[in-house]
Design an enzyme around this catalytic site. Structure first.
Site, mmCIF file in Angstrom:
data_model
loop_
_atom_site.group_PDB
_atom_site.id
_atom_site.type_symbol
_atom_site.label_atom_id
_atom_site.label_comp_id
_atom_site.label_asym_id
_atom_site.label_seq_id
_atom_site.Cartn_x
_atom_site.Cartn_y
_atom_site.Cartn_z
ATOM 1 N N LYS A 1 0.823 -1.210 0.000
ATOM 2 C CA LYS A 1 0.000 0.000 0.000
ATOM 3 C C LYS A 1 0.857 1.260 0.000
ATOM 4 C CE LYS A 1 -4.323 -1.781 1.883
ATOM 5 N NZ LYS A 1 -5.244 -1.790 3.041
ATOM 6 N N LYS B 1 -6.833 -14.127 -9.136
ATOM 7 C CA LYS B 1 -8.132 -14.291 -8.489
ATOM 8 C C LYS B 1 -9.066 -13.171 -8.936
ATOM 9 C CE LYS B 1 -7.333 -11.812 -4.160
ATOM 10 N NZ LYS B 1 -7.318 -11.827 -2.718
ATOM 11 N N LYS C 1 -11.984 -7.144 -6.891
ATOM 12 C CA LYS C 1 -12.450 -5.827 -7.263
ATOM 13 C C LYS C 1 -11.337 -4.906 -7.735
ATOM 14 C CE LYS C 1 -15.847 -3.189 -4.949
ATOM 15 N NZ LYS C 1 -16.521 -3.101 -3.673
#
Ligand code: TRP
Length: 329
Positions: free
Chosen positions: A112, A194, A197
């Site tokens: 992040k 995978k 979103k």
């Protein structure tokens, strides 16, 4: 019943089919065997820059969505993290029992920080400590986690053990609960990844839980397959295998049964059948979602009754912690 805790970020928009199959569907089933505490973790959400009105709406949407999928807000506890101040209080205390070195090793922090280089805030760094506080406040013995949260759970355990060694057994040391059904839904356009979103690939590879039937059908129709024409589960056929996984999840059939259903069937009709199965399965959740999210008074009532239930458990743990570390009584 033993206590289980999990949290979900109010990330906006509907969760993906991958997220539902990998996590949320299990949240619903786990209610049969555990006393479940499910938190919409808005305090974690602000570690990334956000819009205030959007966050508030996303929290409400997530609440309605979770109830629509089958989370029972009377049996389980379902609440907003920020409404229970004990989370922030315990997180501060636990910050003082967590080492910089431990937090520096967190892969999610590293990822992040790379992604949001203009906002590497202290909250992003201590994010896992808040997560530990979430879990430990409710004496949760079990936490259902995916691969990406395992390291955070490991740290929560280390913090709990460290604290218990210093002050006696205050915290239940939580264990990871790995979902029993193995199906991991993959991105329709790139079945090596995978389905999540955050893929940001124009979304053609990702089905969202509130997608209308025609959009589900068009995404599945465009799903990557292979140059053969046999519907068969195989490592060498990741696209077809992914569709078989999806079909088997929503029909409760085994892969062998699913293959049998499509013996001799071409990819076109196979995809149509998968799309219809998914659309039918989601339509029940979708219509419940529409009903619940339109019923403002009901959602208010859920929050008004669940926040104190959460707070009562959390405050009891927090009080014990404060006593042990010597805060004035
Ligand atoms: N960090 C988790 C995620 O992004 C959400 C979360 C917050 C959580 N607190 C938790 C998950 C406690 C499990 C237990 O998915």
């Amino acid at each position: 019943m033993k206590t289980l805790f999990s949290g979900i970020q109010p990330s906006g928009g509907a969760p993906s089919l991958g997220n539902y199959v990998g996590a949320l569907r299990n949240w619903v089933k786990l209610q049969e065997r555990y006393f479940c505490v499910y938190s919409i973790v808005d305090m974690h959400a602000i570690t990334i820059r956000h819009d205030a009105a959007e966050l508030r709406k996303n929290c409400r949407d997530m609440l309605a969505f979770l109830i629509a999928t089958g989370i029972d807000p009377e049996a389980s506890v379902l609440y907003y993290q920020s409404a229970v101040p004990a989370h922030a209080e315990l997180a501060w205390i636990l910050n003082c029992y967590t080492y910089m070195g431990e937090l520096s090793r967190m892969t999610q922090f590293k990822e992040k920080s790379k992604k949001h280089q203009d906002n590497i805030n202290a909250g992003l760094f201590t994010y896992p400590v808040l997560q530990a506080a979430d879990i430990l406040l409710y004496n949760a013995g079990f936490v259902p986690v995916g691969e990406d949260q395992r390291q955070h759970l490991e740290l929560s355990r280390d913090i709990a053990i460290r604290f218990n060694n210093m002050y006696g057994d205050v915290f239940t040391v939580p264990e990871a609960l790995i979902p029993e059904s193995g199906a991991k839904i993959k991105n329709l356009q790139d079945p090596s990844r995978k389905m999540s979103k955050s893929d940001g690939d124009g979304d053609q590879g990702v089905i969202y839980m509130l997608d209308p039937p025609d959009s589900i059908a068009s995404k599945i129709k465009r799903a990557v397959t292979d140059s053969e024409s046999e519907v068969r589960y195989s490592e060498t056929k990741p696209g077809v295998s992914n569709l078989l996984d999806i079909y088997s999840v929503f029909t409760d059939k085994t892969i062998a049964e699913a293959e049998k259903d499509f013996a001799g069937v071409k990819y076109g009709p196979f995809k149509n059948a998968v799309a219809e199965t998914v659309a039918a399965a989601l339509s029940a959740i979708q219509s419940r979602y529409r009903e619940i999210s339109a019923d403002s008074a009901y959602l208010d009532k859920v929050i008004a009754s669940n926040t104190p239930r959460a707070a009562a458990i959390a405050e009891k743990t927090l009080k014990a912690v404060k006593e042990r570390i010597g805060f004035p009584l």
